[in-house]
Design an enzyme around this catalytic site. Sequence first.
Site, mmCIF file in Angstrom:
data_model
loop_
_atom_site.group_PDB
_atom_site.id
_atom_site.type_symbol
_atom_site.label_atom_id
_atom_site.label_comp_id
_atom_site.label_asym_id
_atom_site.label_seq_id
_atom_site.Cartn_x
_atom_site.Cartn_y
_atom_site.Cartn_z
ATOM 1 N N ASP A 8 -25.664 -8.074 19.750
ATOM 2 C CA ASP A 8 -25.867 -9.367 19.100
ATOM 3 C C ASP A 8 -26.315 -10.369 20.160
ATOM 4 O O ASP A 8 -25.674 -10.495 21.212
ATOM 5 C CB ASP A 8 -24.575 -9.868 18.448
ATOM 6 C CG ASP A 8 -24.178 -9.045 17.225
ATOM 7 O OD1 ASP A 8 -24.902 -8.088 16.876
ATOM 8 O OD2 ASP A 8 -23.128 -9.356 16.627
ATOM 9 N N ASP A 129 -24.020 -8.796 3.158
ATOM 10 C CA ASP A 129 -22.949 -9.449 3.908
ATOM 11 C C ASP A 129 -21.987 -10.092 2.910
ATOM 12 O O ASP A 129 -22.371 -11.020 2.189
ATOM 13 C CB ASP A 129 -23.525 -10.501 4.851
ATOM 14 C CG ASP A 129 -24.529 -9.888 5.827
ATOM 15 O OD1 ASP A 129 -24.323 -8.741 6.248
ATOM 16 O OD2 ASP A 129 -25.519 -10.570 6.148
#
Length: 238
Positions: A8, A129
């Site tokens: 990330d 998500d």
Amino acid sequence: MKLFPAIDLKNGQVVRLVKGEFSTAHPVAGDAVETARAFQAAGAQWVHMVDLDGARSGTRQNGAIVAAVAAAGLSVQLGGGIRTLADLEEVFELGVRRAVIGSAAVADPGLVQEAVKRFGPERIAVGLDVKGNSVRTAGWQADSGLDWLEFARRMESLGAATLIFTDIDTDGTLSGPPFERLAALQQAVGCDIIASGGVSSNEDLNKLAGMGLYGAIVGKAYYAGKVDLARAVREVQP
């Protein structure tokens, strides 16, 4: 089952978040390319990358790093700030093998259909998500109000072949994956499913593989030393 160790990116740094909260961002590795090479040395074939700056603002800011990781040899799966067909063309030019459409799949479902037609289903994934039963967008900050299973079915009907399911409440917590929710998703759609969030051990990965999932993303558990990636490759990756 394919393994997707994760990188990330925020402000050019390799970071991790807890439950998607940007205020929890903290560096977990020095250099993204060296991190990817460590994944490769362990036997991984893919790397899952997220441009967190792009996910939040809609403008990707870490393209040079993504390109460098792709050039190092791993297949890159990238999400964050991918909103248009032009964005998809740009990330594929960086060397990305599969792009993840998240917020844009909620705002413009037709984009998923067009992307699959233009680039092929194997190059497109939809990010699912979820917090509670709702799909989240804008780097998990906004509640779309859409039911997660209904949304998954809609994406499949538009041609999506791969879904990346993240249970936000388990992400970055090392509390174990949401096995029951993953099973419910498997029953709802015929897509390839990549599990993301909560992995805490090699045993978790073995259990996910036993469910017949297509893939699993490994983030914090790797950086915290809870998962032996080389062992996982031997045990679950074909």
